[in-house]
Write a protein that holds these residues in place. Structure first.
Motif, short mmCIF file in Angstrom:
data_model
loop_
_atom_site.label_atom_id
_atom_site.label_comp_id
_atom_site.label_asym_id
_atom_site.label_seq_id
_atom_site.Cartn_x
_atom_site.Cartn_y
_atom_site.Cartn_z
N UNK A 1 0.85 -1.19 0.00
CA UNK A 1 0.00 0.00 0.00
C UNK A 1 0.88 1.23 0.00
N UNK A 2 0.52 2.21 -0.82
CA UNK A 2 1.34 3.40 -1.02
C UNK A 2 0.52 4.67 -0.81
N UNK A 3 1.21 5.75 -0.48
CA UNK A 3 0.60 7.07 -0.52
C UNK A 3 0.72 7.59 -1.95
N UNK A 4 -0.37 8.12 -2.48
CA UNK A 4 -0.40 8.52 -3.88
C UNK A 4 -0.37 10.03 -4.04
N UNK A 5 0.30 10.49 -5.08
CA UNK A 5 0.32 11.91 -5.39
C UNK A 5 -1.06 12.40 -5.82
N UNK A 6 -1.95 11.47 -6.14
CA UNK A 6 -3.32 11.82 -6.49
C UNK A 6 -4.19 11.95 -5.25
N UNK A 7 -3.63 11.63 -4.08
CA UNK A 7 -4.36 11.71 -2.83
C UNK A 7 -4.71 10.36 -2.26
N UNK B 1 13.21 11.34 -0.08
CA UNK B 1 13.03 12.69 -0.65
C UNK B 1 11.74 12.83 -1.43
N UNK B 2 11.25 11.74 -2.00
CA UNK B 2 10.08 11.82 -2.87
C UNK B 2 8.78 11.77 -2.09
N UNK B 3 8.33 12.92 -1.64
CA UNK B 3 7.01 13.02 -1.04
C UNK B 3 5.98 13.00 -2.16
N UNK B 4 4.72 12.85 -1.81
CA UNK B 4 3.68 12.85 -2.84
C UNK B 4 3.62 14.18 -3.56
N UNK B 5 3.84 15.28 -2.86
CA UNK B 5 3.80 16.59 -3.52
C UNK B 5 4.98 16.77 -4.47
N UNK B 6 6.16 16.28 -4.07
CA UNK B 6 7.33 16.35 -4.95
C UNK B 6 7.09 15.56 -6.22
N UNK B 7 6.54 14.35 -6.09
CA UNK B 7 6.28 13.54 -7.27
C UNK B 7 5.19 14.14 -8.16
N UNK B 8 4.18 14.74 -7.55
CA UNK B 8 3.12 15.36 -8.33
C UNK B 8 3.68 16.48 -9.20
N UNK B 9 4.52 17.30 -8.61
CA UNK B 9 5.14 18.40 -9.37
C UNK B 9 6.04 17.86 -10.47
N UNK B 10 6.84 16.86 -10.14
CA UNK B 10 7.78 16.30 -11.12
C UNK B 10 7.04 15.65 -12.29
N UNK B 11 6.03 14.84 -12.00
CA UNK B 11 5.27 14.20 -13.07
C UNK B 11 4.54 15.22 -13.94
N UNK B 12 4.16 16.34 -13.34
CA UNK B 12 3.48 17.38 -14.09
C UNK B 12 4.31 17.95 -15.22
N UNK B 13 5.61 17.77 -15.16
CA UNK B 13 6.48 18.25 -16.23
C UNK B 13 6.34 17.44 -17.51
N UNK B 14 5.78 16.24 -17.41
CA UNK B 14 5.81 15.31 -18.54
C UNK B 14 4.48 15.15 -19.26
N UNK C 1 -1.41 9.84 -14.58
CA UNK C 1 -0.23 9.32 -13.89
C UNK C 1 -0.33 9.64 -12.41
N UNK C 2 0.38 8.84 -11.62
CA UNK C 2 0.46 9.10 -10.19
C UNK C 2 1.81 8.64 -9.68
N UNK C 3 2.29 9.32 -8.65
CA UNK C 3 3.50 8.90 -7.97
C UNK C 3 3.12 8.18 -6.70
#
Length: 222
Positions: free
Chosen positions: A62-68, A128-141, A146-148
Motif C-alpha cells: 500500500x502506497x501514498x499517492x500523489x493523487x491523494x 526525498x520523494x514526497x507525494x507533492x514532490x512527485x506530483x510536481x515532477x510528473x506534471x512536467x511530462x 499518472x500518479x506517484x
C-alpha cells in the motif's frame, strides 16, 4: 562509474538474451535479481518490448499517492494498460529520459487510446520523494493519467524484487545522492499481470508507441 556499471549489466543481461536491467546510480549491484529475470524473457514476436514467458503479478503493498490517499497498484479495465516504473525525481538522467519517452509515445496516440493508459511511478527514493514532490515532477511530462507512489523502503524494495526490478538502498545519503535501480517499464493488463516490459532508453519512441497501440488493439502479447 554509473555508465561503466550500466554497460556491464546490459552486457550480462544480453548474454541471457535480454536487455532488462540498467542503473541510475553509482553503487555496484550485488543482488542480481533483475539479471536472473532475464531467463524469463522469450522472443518478442511482433513486439519491440520483451514478452515475459512468466508474467509478473501486480506490485504488492500500500502506497501514498500523489493523487491523494492511499492505494495499491491496480489492474486496469479490460482492454486497457497500466505502465509501472520504479524511479525517483532526483535522478540525473535515466528516469526523466524514460518518463519523457513514455510521454512522447503516449501523446502520439489517438485521444481515445490515451485515456486507456495509466502510468504509475513507484519511487525508489522514499526519503526525498514526497507525494507533492512527485506530483510536481510528473506534471512536467504531460501524463494526465499518472500518479506517484511512495511507501516504506521495505515495501518498495520487496515489491520491486517480486517484479524483477533491482532497487538498492544508498549507502551514503549525503549531497545529491543517487539510487541504483532497474529501468524496465512493466505493462499490466486487466488480468493483473505484466506480460511485457520495455527498456525504454534502448528503443525509439515510435517503437514504443507501436507496441502500446498493439496491446490496446487486443493483439496477443506473445
Amino acid at each position: 562509474m554509473r555508465n561503466l556499471r550500466k554497460t556491464l549489466l546490459l552486457a550480462a543481461v544480453g548474454v541471457l538474451g535480454a536487455g532488462a536491467l540498467a542503473g541510475c546510480g553509482s553503487s555496484a549491484s550485488t543482488s542480481g535479481s533483475a539479471v536472473a529475470q532475464a531467463t524469463q524473457i522469450g522472443p518478442s514476436s511482433a513486439y519491440t518490448g520483451f514478452v515475459l514467458t512468466k508474467p509478473y503479478s501486480l506490485p504488492s503493498g500500500t502506497y501514498s499517492s500523489s493523487a491523494g490517499g492511499s492505494t495499491g497498484v491496480e489492474a486496469p479495465a479490460k482492454g486497457d494498460l497500466t505502465l509501472v516504473f520504479y524511479g525517483f525525481t532526483h535522478c540525473t538522467d535515466d528516469c526523466p529520459t524514460t518518463v519523457a519517452d513514455v510521454s512522447a509515445a503516449w501523446r502520439g496516440l489517438p485521444a481515445a487510446d490515451q485515456k486507456r493508459i495509466t502510468f504509475d511511478l513507484i519511487t525508489t527514493d522514499p526519503w526525498r520523494d514526497t507525494t507533492s514532490v512527485m506530483k510536481t515532477w510528473l506534471g512536467r511530462f504531460n501524463l494526465p493519467s499518472s500518479q506517484g507512489l511512495t511507501g516504506s523502503w521495505d515495501v518498495i524494495h520487496t515489491s520491486g524484487a517480486a517484479v524483477g526490478v533491482d532497487v538498492e538502498k544508498p549507502t551514503d545519503f549525503s549531497g545529491d545522492y543517487q539510487v541504483t535501480h532497474g529501468l524496465q517499464v512493466l505493462g499490466y493488463t486487466s488480468d493483473g499481470k505484466a506480460h511485457i516490459e520495455w527498456l525504454v532508453e534502448q528503443i525509439t519512441v515510435p517503437q514504443l508507441r507501436a507496441d502500446l497501440e498493439r496491446v490496446l488493439s487486443g493483439a496477443p502479447i506473445t
